[in-house]
Structures are given as C-alpha cells and as structure tokens.
Design a protein around this motif. Structure first.
Motif, PDB file in Angstrom:
ATOM      1  N   GLY A  45      -3.778  -5.429  -2.077  1.00 46.46           N
ATOM      2  CA  GLY A  45      -4.732  -4.519  -1.463  1.00 46.46           C
ATOM      3  C   GLY A  45      -6.138  -4.764  -1.951  1.00 46.46           C
ATOM      4  O   GLY A  45      -7.098  -4.781  -1.164  1.00 46.46           O
ATOM      5  N   TYR A  69      -7.391  -4.712   9.628  1.00 48.42           N
ATOM      6  CA  TYR A  69      -6.744  -5.297   8.446  1.00 48.42           C
ATOM      7  C   TYR A  69      -6.332  -6.748   8.711  1.00 48.42           C
ATOM      8  O   TYR A  69      -6.297  -7.563   7.786  1.00 48.42           O
ATOM      9  N   ARG A  88      -4.379   1.828  -0.811  1.00 51.60           N
ATOM     10  CA  ARG A  88      -4.122   0.399  -0.630  1.00 51.60           C
ATOM     11  C   ARG A  88      -4.308  -0.336  -1.956  1.00 51.60           C
ATOM     12  O   ARG A  88      -3.636  -1.334  -2.232  1.00 51.60           O
ATOM     13  N   ALA A  91       0.835  -1.204   0.000  1.00 54.03           N
ATOM     14  CA  ALA A  91       0.000   0.000   0.000  1.00 54.03           C
ATOM     15  C   ALA A  91       0.865   1.247   0.000  1.00 54.03           C
ATOM     16  O   ALA A  91       1.998   1.253   0.505  1.00 54.03           O
TER      17      ALA A  91
END
Length: 467
Positions: free
Chosen positions: A98, A59, A85, A31
């Motif tokens: 991502g 996450y 991301r 990211a």
C-alpha cells in the motif's frame, strides 16, 4: 470585457481528488477496510447502493491519470492517502504494498512536472480504529501521529506540502451528528467530542511532522459564509451561531487556541469542558491553511436542530445539482474574512467546483459543460479579487479532476472536469478541462472576457460576521 488578471509569480494551479472517491480496489494488496467500505456496503446508506469498490479504478489506472494531468498542463495535484491501505489495522503493521502505491504515484507526478499535495485524512478512517471508538477515543491523536509519521518518513522531500485533515466539519456534522456520512452516528453529544479529538489529532500530526519533516504542513477546512436574511436581530444571532459552528469551530482552536463562544449555545449541556492543555496540542504553528469553498448560505432564525437557523433559497440564483447556490462573491468574502480574522497566513484554495447535469455517455468525443466553465471563470476571478485586496493566496486546486463517487450520493453527481464513463471507465476531458487548461497555461490571462456571473449579475454583497 474584463481586464486581464495578473496572478502572483509562483501561483500554483492544480486539481484535487480523494482516495476513496477514485481509487477503487479498497481491499487490494493487503489493505484493510475503512469506515467508508463498511458504510457504503450497508443497505440504504448510499444512492443506488453505490460503493467505492471500483470507483474510477485509479488504483490501477494511476499512470494514465497522471498522463492526463500532464496533457492538461496541471502544475499540482492534491490527493489523499487511504490510511487503511498503508496501515490495515490503523496502527502497527505497515502494508508495504500500500505504501509503495503512493510512492510510485508521487514519483510519477514529479517525473511529469506535477507537484504533489498530500492529504493524510479525507474521511476514510480504518474500520479497525472505528471499532476502538474512532474519533471518540482520545487515543486517536496518537494513532494519527503514528500514521502521519509513516508517510513523512517515506515521502517527505518528494512531497513538500502536507495536509493533516480535510474538512473536519463534514466529518463530524455528517458522520457523528446527522448520520448521513460514515460512520453514520446521530448524536449531539458525540459531535463535539469527535470534533475536539480531530483537532487534537491534527495537532499531534503537526508535532510529528516538525520532528521528522523539513517542508510545509497545513490544515484544510470548508468555509460557507453566512449572510443574514434580514436586518432582524434574531437573524443576526442565527448567522453568528451558524458561522461559529461551520466556519470557526476548527480554525479558532488551530490558530487562536480557543473555541468560539457561540458553540456553548449551539450544543448546550452537550458541550463539554475541555482540558486547557489540549489547546497547547491543537494550536501548532502552520505553514498554510487550505480553504474549500462551494457556496454561501443566506441564513435566518428557525426552530431547527441544532443551530436554530436555516438557509433561505434565493429566487434569482443559479443552483448546482447538489442544491448549492452559485455565488462567487462569497469566495472573495471568505478569503478576506480569513485574513482579517487570522492574519497573513498563506492560503490555498484547496477545493472549488460544481456538479452540473453532465451526460452519462459521451457522444463524438466531447462533453459540453458551459455552466461549469462559467462557474470556474467567475470563481477564479473571485480568487483574483481577493489577491488584489491583499490576501496571500498561493494556489488553486479545482474539485475535481474527474467524476467520482460522491460519498453517500454515489455516482449520481458529477463534479469532474474529466468525464468518467462508469461502465467502461473511459476518461474524456470536458469543455471545462480545456478551459481550465488554457487558464493554467496563460497563468490566468484566459479569464479575461466571457459572460459569467461576475459580469452578468449585479448582487448586494451582505456582510459576514466581523465585516
């Protein structure tokens, strides 16, 4: 005792979060940094120097968080995607890791019977694009459409409800006018340019969706109804300016193809002449509008920048930890105003909630938050009152699922119905979570009874502009 409220069939009950506030790991798996990564790491910009580096660690804990939503009986989850991301430079190269994160999240939600409502932008512009001028650069419309198209191609069908922007007013007022939020600019000249470009980007993202997607897309705005502090003409004029600046500045161009006239007075010579063709881009057909409501403002004339207006604190009112008056009638008034002004477009309440003085630590596995319980009860009754009056409200997304990073306020304010211990990251549902779970499972019937604001307080309902 209140009668048992009846919500429409198919009314969608859920919660809401934002990527930077809960995810943590902002630079993980390729990211790129966002303006909030940069802003929070700038000394003095957040309370206690708090950052989103860990946040709620969603996450890495997303599966457990989805399981918690399922346990609470949530039917929907409104979340945002971190642009950087997915596209670390904001455009061009896709970071597949991502994108895969959000694909897995959507699949897990669907597997647990939870409908995803995906917000493309909740304030975290890629830093690489900010370096190119950010929302002050007219190219941002193309950038945003490209970003949206990446997600539409990957997720449309699994995601059937999309949102372009969350609260463009906050983005520009906090980020470009007063400097309290990322990117931290302070310019009366920049604010209207950023606002206009945000709306152009919104229009471009809707156009891109119509070319790729097959479901629904809308815009989310925050509305704070303005009520005059007196019958004085100066106060009425102050209300009109404040109402246009906060409540009409984004809805008027999106839905009516023009700005309210009061903005010329607000910004003076800083208000540009906009290309007429821009409004053809901005005014795209929408499937719904999301309204975020937290409080009202009783407004009077004053020598304050830039509105020549100020809010008047109410002596008899309850205020939240963020200094916002608890006023559920304002939510009903807001929804009725929307219908009168913009017609019968479907509406979702996409955020509504409150920060109260919850404990830092959990004892005996419980968190009592009676003020939040009554806040939710009274505001959900306010939604029901608007429905009864003919507003097409399709759902309610409570803010927030869990305590999180409250932007420049860091971790000093707790909005969640789930408590987060920021040392251990343990999640503990509060009493408000159990209450809201009962509301959802009963389709609103659990709102009957109680001694909330709607029953215990008699108020004079002042007129919004246009009432």
């Amino acid at each position: 005792m209140n009668p048992t409220p009846k919500f429409p069939d198919g009314f969608l009950w859920g919660t809401a979060t934002a990527a930077h506030q809960i995810e943590g790991s902002p630079l993980a798996d390729g990211a790129g940094p966002s303006i909030w990564t940069r802003f929070a790491h700038t000394p003095g910009m957040t309370v206690n120097g708090d950052t989103g580096d860990i946040a709620c660690d969603h996450y890495r804990r997303w599966k457990d968080d989805v399981a918690l939503m399922r346990e609470l009986g949530m039917q929907a989850y409104r979340f945002s995607v971190s642009w950087s991301r997915v596209l670390p430079e904001g455009v061009g190269r896709i970071n597949q890791k991502g994108l895969d994160f959000y694909s897995r999240l959507v699949d897990e939600l669907l597997a647990n019977g939870i409908e995803p409502l995906l917000t493309l932008y909740h304030w975290d512009l890629p830093a690489a694009l900010d370096d190119r001028g950010g929302w002050l650069n007219r190219d941002c419309a193309d950038w945003f459409a490209e970003y949206g198209s990446v997600l539409y191609r990957a997720l449309d069908g699994r995601v059937k409800k999309w949102v372009t922007l969350n609260e463009p007013w906050v983005i520009t007022d906090g980020g470009y006018l007063h400097g309290a939020l990322a990117p931290g600019h302070r310019s009366k000249y920049e604010a209207p340019i950023a606002s206009h470009n945000l709306m152009r980007a919104h229009g471009a993202a809707v156009q891109a969706y119509r070319a790729i997607g097959a479901h629904q897309i809308g815009l989310v705005v925050n509305i704070e109804p303005k009520y005059p502090a007196s019958d004085l003409a100066d106060d009425a004029a102050a209300v009109a300016r404040a109402h246009a600046y906060m409540n009409e500045q984004y809805l008027h161009p999106a839905l009516l193809g023009r700005y309210p006239g009061e903005l010329q007075e607000v910004f003076g010579h800083a208000w540009p002449e906009w290309p007429v063709g821009d409004f053809d881009l901005i005014r795209q057909p929408l499937d719904f509008v999301g309204i975020n409501y937290y409080t009202r403002s009783v407004t009077r004339a004053a020598e304050t920048y830039p509105l020549n207006a100020e809010a008047v604190r109410q002596d008899d009112a309850l205020y939240t930890e963020t200094g916002w008056e608890v006023f559920p009638q304002g939510l009903t008034d807001t929804l009725l105003w929307f219908k009168r002004t913009y017609g019968d477009l479907p509406v979702y309440v996409t955020e509504n909630g409150a920060a109260f003085p919850d404990p830092e630590r959990v004892e005996n596995g419980v968190v009592h938050d009676p003020l939040r319980v009554e806040y939710l009860r009274s505001h959900l009754r306010a939604v029901h009152a608007a429905i009864e009056a003919g507003v097409d409200v399709r759902g309610y997304m409570l803010w927030s699922l869990m305590d999180n990073m409250e932007w420049s306020l860091g971790y000093s304010k707790r909005f969640g119905i789930v408590h987060v211990d920021y040392d251990t990251l343990e999640r503990t549902p509060k009493d408000s979570a159990r209450f809201y779970s009962r509301v959802v499972s009963s389709h609103g019937a659990a709102l009957a009874g109680g001694d909330g604001d709607a029953e215990g307080t008699t108020r004079t309902i002042l007129a919004l502009p246009g009432q």
